[in-house]
Design a protein around this motif. Structure first.
Motif, mmCIF file in Angstrom:
data_model
loop_
_atom_site.group_PDB
_atom_site.id
_atom_site.type_symbol
_atom_site.label_atom_id
_atom_site.label_comp_id
_atom_site.label_asym_id
_atom_site.label_seq_id
_atom_site.Cartn_x
_atom_site.Cartn_y
_atom_site.Cartn_z
ATOM 1 N N SER A 131 -3.502 5.463 1.864
ATOM 2 C CA SER A 131 -4.312 4.223 2.211
ATOM 3 C C SER A 131 -3.378 2.699 1.512
ATOM 4 N N THR A 132 -4.345 1.569 1.841
ATOM 5 C CA THR A 132 -3.618 0.205 1.310
ATOM 6 C C THR A 132 -3.587 -0.484 0.932
ATOM 7 N N LEU A 133 -4.050 -1.264 -0.188
ATOM 8 C CA LEU A 133 -4.619 -2.396 -1.094
ATOM 9 C C LEU A 133 -4.218 -3.562 0.322
ATOM 10 N N ASP A 134 -5.535 -4.289 -0.013
ATOM 11 C CA ASP A 134 -6.185 -5.319 1.571
ATOM 12 C C ASP A 134 -5.140 -6.596 1.289
ATOM 13 N N GLY A 135 -4.574 -6.868 1.442
ATOM 14 C CA GLY A 135 -3.412 -7.783 1.825
ATOM 15 C C GLY A 135 -2.362 -7.525 2.011
ATOM 16 N N ASN A 136 -2.402 -5.735 1.503
ATOM 17 C CA ASN A 136 -0.750 -5.538 1.726
ATOM 18 C C ASN A 136 -0.131 -4.849 3.742
ATOM 19 N N ALA A 137 0.427 -6.164 4.051
ATOM 20 C CA ALA A 137 0.407 -6.495 4.992
ATOM 21 C C ALA A 137 1.883 -5.890 5.649
ATOM 22 N N ALA A 138 2.424 -5.345 5.237
ATOM 23 C CA ALA A 138 3.618 -4.637 4.998
ATOM 24 C C ALA A 138 3.161 -2.910 5.382
ATOM 25 N N SER A 139 2.550 -2.594 3.852
ATOM 26 C CA SER A 139 1.789 -0.806 4.085
ATOM 27 C C SER A 139 1.319 -0.874 5.660
ATOM 28 N N GLU A 140 0.099 -2.059 5.762
ATOM 29 C CA GLU A 140 -0.443 -2.174 7.039
ATOM 30 C C GLU A 140 0.085 -1.944 8.407
ATOM 31 N N ALA A 141 1.387 -2.231 8.409
ATOM 32 C CA ALA A 141 2.511 -2.337 9.389
ATOM 33 C C ALA A 141 3.042 -0.895 9.477
ATOM 34 N N VAL A 142 3.097 -0.104 8.433
ATOM 35 C CA VAL A 142 3.675 1.056 8.222
ATOM 36 C C VAL A 142 3.116 1.527 9.387
ATOM 37 N N ALA A 143 1.899 2.049 8.689
ATOM 38 C CA ALA A 143 0.156 2.795 9.256
ATOM 39 C C ALA A 143 0.223 2.917 10.791
ATOM 40 N N LEU A 144 0.705 1.188 11.307
ATOM 41 C CA LEU A 144 0.303 1.081 12.366
ATOM 42 C C LEU A 144 1.994 1.315 13.213
#
Length: 173
Positions: A131-144
């Motif tokens: 789960s990533t809090l909306d706006g956390n671009a760094a964690s979204e990049a990890v997920a991808l």
């Protein structure tokens, strides 16, 4: 399922290991809670004090002992760079992480999430969550980078919007 490993080498990062967080690692919990952006993007409380950090570490040890989940210290030569782990839910396991700013940008979290996902796959798990809090671009990049896809939108326990990601794990890793 086998017992959670107590230690894992982090492939591609010489000298970096994931070691099980123990009660005497409460200082790592306190240090991470005091990093300005970590409470913003994670479950680390901004007002964590020593007693709370000790309690948090003890809770994590009990969870690991009961096979509910585990938190690892990302350790480089005795220096705690952050934590990574996973917890069991009704839908499987969810991974989570926090890293000191000076340790970011080296691929440590990506490698750690990949290692934990591979271990879960070897145990027969078929999906892992993040789960990533909306706006956390760094964690979204990890997920991808780790092969997760957006699964659904949701709400954090404190009411903030978040994205739930899933990753299908290979049947025969």
């Amino acid at each position: 399922m086998e017992a959670f490993p107590g230690r894992m080498e982090l492939a591609g990062h010489d000298g970096v290991v994931l070691r099980r967080l123990e009660e005497d690692d409460w200082g790592v919990e306190l240090m991470l809670a005091r990093v300005e952006d970590i409470p913003t993007w994670t479950m680390y409380p901004a007002d964590l004090d020593e007693d709370g950090a000790r309690l948090r570490a003890a809770r994590n040890v009990r969870a690991a002992d009961a096979a509910h989940g585990i938190r690892y210290v990302i350790d480089e030569g005795g220096d705690a760079l952050g934590t990574v782990g996973f917890g069991r839910s009704e839908d499987g396991f969810e991974v989570f992480y926090a890293l000191r700013p000076d340790a970011r940008g080296r691929g440590l979290v990506t490698s750690a999430v990949a290692a934990l996902s591979a271990w879960l796959a070897a145990q027969g798990e078929r999906v892992v969550w993040l789960s990533t809090l909306d706006g956390n671009a760094a964690s979204e990049a990890v997920a991808l980078r780790c092969g997760f896809t957006r699964f659904r939108s949701g709400t954090h326990v404190d009411g903030r919007p978040l994205t739930v990601w899933s990753r299908r794990l290979p049947a025969n890793p």
